[in-house]
Write a protein that holds these residues in place. Structure first.
Motif, PDB file in Angstrom:
ATOM      1  N   ARG A 148      10.011 -38.408 113.700  1.00  0.00           N
ATOM      2  CA  ARG A 148      10.315 -39.841 113.735  1.00  0.00           C
ATOM      3  C   ARG A 148      11.814 -40.070 113.965  1.00  0.00           C
ATOM      4  O   ARG A 148      12.215 -41.011 114.665  1.00  0.00           O
ATOM      5  N   TRP A 159       2.857 -37.452 122.084  1.00  0.00           N
ATOM      6  CA  TRP A 159       4.099 -38.190 122.299  1.00  0.00           C
ATOM      7  C   TRP A 159       4.415 -38.181 123.789  1.00  0.00           C
ATOM      8  O   TRP A 159       4.370 -37.127 124.427  1.00  0.00           O
ATOM      9  N   VAL A 211       9.536 -44.259 124.588  1.00  0.00           N
ATOM     10  CA  VAL A 211       8.736 -43.234 123.913  1.00  0.00           C
ATOM     11  C   VAL A 211       7.479 -43.877 123.348  1.00  0.00           C
ATOM     12  O   VAL A 211       7.558 -44.878 122.622  1.00  0.00           O
ATOM     13  N   VAL A 261      12.418 -39.609 117.677  1.00  0.00           N
ATOM     14  CA  VAL A 261      11.922 -40.762 118.439  1.00  0.00           C
ATOM     15  C   VAL A 261      12.870 -41.952 118.285  1.00  0.00           C
ATOM     16  O   VAL A 261      13.238 -42.615 119.276  1.00  0.00           O
ATOM     17  N   THR A 293       4.265 -43.172 120.882  1.00  0.00           N
ATOM     18  CA  THR A 293       3.953 -42.270 119.776  1.00  0.00           C
ATOM     19  C   THR A 293       2.621 -42.649 119.139  1.00  0.00           C
ATOM     20  O   THR A 293       2.101 -43.750 119.370  1.00  0.00           O
TER      21      THR A 293
END
Length: 442
Positions: free
Chosen positions: A213, A238, A226, A216, A228
């Motif tokens: 996380r 991802w 991105v 990202v 997710t």
């Protein structure tokens, strides 16, 4: 290679003579610093890192990027409180170059994808322990994505990435159950791949999700797109869209995992420890300490100034799944060994592949001080017993060293072998530790 004096030296861990009362300025986050260096090196314009961590791992990362042609200038800000900064000037990545990864997981895993974008061969080597740490997830994935890598079939260091100046990218399946860094490594460079990247994790449970996380969030902050699982995408997938990355002016957060021993000191000795600049929102795994150490007997308050953590001197055992925050295990195990009831730490079988086999090392070292720790399939069971002094070996693992220091607060005669290994992520730990204890340190 013969060990140097610091590796063989014994450091007498100071015992707390009373309650602690200290403010500890914890250096910047290694995880944030090294991700920020990679993203800045891949950006389309210069960027700034303010208050970066200067430790072995981050200096290795900076040196590696410089070897590949990235400009990194160091300086000190003139404004009050601005502190040190690094100015990162992206340029054409190129070889030939040799990268020393030391024993830094972020360097050995994050940089082969960067090297695949370079023009020329980049050789990766490191400490003997680095040869034993899993790297196959990154190597195999990069080959699928179009990279040429020579590793003599080891799936580990040493290796050479023959960069072609670009990489096709696209979809790839990996088993990242041994390290979430496999996922982060591909995502960080993904915007520079011709087709971006789609990473699909196909193994068992994925450890250390907060670190993914963090990756990202930092990608999005420099302009990357991105997708997710948390944003509505497929589970364990991802996707990063190709595109230019922006230069950022980033102030690095304190390393919350490195705040652990200082918060633990308040639990063990009683008293209060304040960590300035603790962020109100963060993806750092160390933020879980507020919950875990509260369950173990402390209390905390997050203020505008930082985190105030208070202990009563009473420590309770805990049954906790640390799968997402495995790096906190050594410090929690040390506190648990001093508790008033047993503890079970679960979900951390992947720690056997860290800087050392942390589960075996914690079991051996705590038991040699008179403890009662047993390994389970995925963690540790700790039954508190009266401990005694002795040598606490660190296995060149910074978190083993700080775990030994925590025990030493309550147990006289604990000597830490090679406390200098803390320089990996926490420079000047011995001085910070004795400074926290002040005149109360025995």
């Amino acid at each position: 290679m013969a060990p140097n004096d610091s590796q063989t030296a014994l450091w007498p861990a100071p015992t707390a003579a009373g309650a602690v009362a200290a403010t500890v300025h914890v250096p910047g986050s290694k995880s944030v610093t090294n991700r920020a260096l990679v993203l800045a090196a891949l950006a389309s314009e210069p960027g700034w890192l303010r208050r970066p961590l200067r430790s072995r791992d981050t200096l290795l990362m900076a040196a590696a990027l410089r070897a590949m042609g990235v400009g990194i200038e160091e300086g000190v800000g003139t404004e009050k409180g601005s502190g040190e900064f690094w100015r990162v000037i992206p340029s054409g990545l190129h070889g030939p170059a040799t990268v020393d990864v030391g024993n830094a997981g972020t360097v050995m895993r994050f940089l082969p994808p960067v090297a695949a974008l370079a023009d020329g061969p980049i050789r990766f080597d490191g400490d003997p322990r680095s040869y034993e740490r899993p790297l196959h997830g990154v190597i195999d994935a990069l080959r699928v994505l179009g990279a040429r890598i020579d590793d003599d079939g080891r799936g580990a260091l040493p290796l050479t990435v023959h960069g072609g100046g670009a990489l096709d990218g696209g979809p790839v399946e990996i088993d990242a159950s041994s390290s979430s860094q496999f996922v982060s490594a591909l995502l960080l460079s993904g915007p520079r791949f011709n087709q971006g990247v789609e990473v699909r994790h196909i193994g068992s449970s994925l450890p250390s999700m907060p670190h993914i996380r963090m990756t990202v969030d930092m990608l999005r902050a420099v302009g990357a797109q991105v997708d997710t699982p948390e944003s509505g995408g497929e589970p364990n997938v991802w996707r990063v869209t190709p595109g230019a990355l922006l230069g950022r002016d980033l102030t690095v957060e304190p390393d919350l995992s490195n705040a652990q021993p200082f918060l633990a000191a308040a639990l063990v000795a009683g008293g209060k420890v304040v960590v300035p600049d603790w962020p109100a929102r963060t993806t750092q795994p160390g933020d879980r300490l507020r919950q875990i150490f509260t369950e173990m007997g402390g209390s905390c308050e997050l203020t505008e100034y930082g985190l105030e953590f208070t202990g009563s001197g009473a420590i309770h055992g805990i049954d906790v799944d640390l799968g997402e925050v495995g790096e906190l295990t050594p410090g929690i195990a040390a506190v648990a060994a001093l508790a008033d009831s047993p503890s079970t730490l679960r979900g951390v079988s992947h720690l056997r592949l860290h800087e050392t086999d942390r589960l075996a090392a914690l079991t051996k070292e705590i038991n040699e001080l008179g403890g009662d720790v047993t390994e389970t399939a995925d963690g540790l069971h700790i039954r508190p017993r009266r401990l005694h002094g002795g040598i606490f070996h660190t296995y060149e693992d910074h978190r083993m060293a700080t775990a030994g220091a925590i025990i030493g607060l309550a147990v006289e005669g604990v000597q830490i072998k090679n406390v200098a290994t803390t320089a990996k992520t926490l420079p000047d730990f011995p001085d910070l530790w004795t400074g926290m204890l002040g005149s109360d340190g025995a």
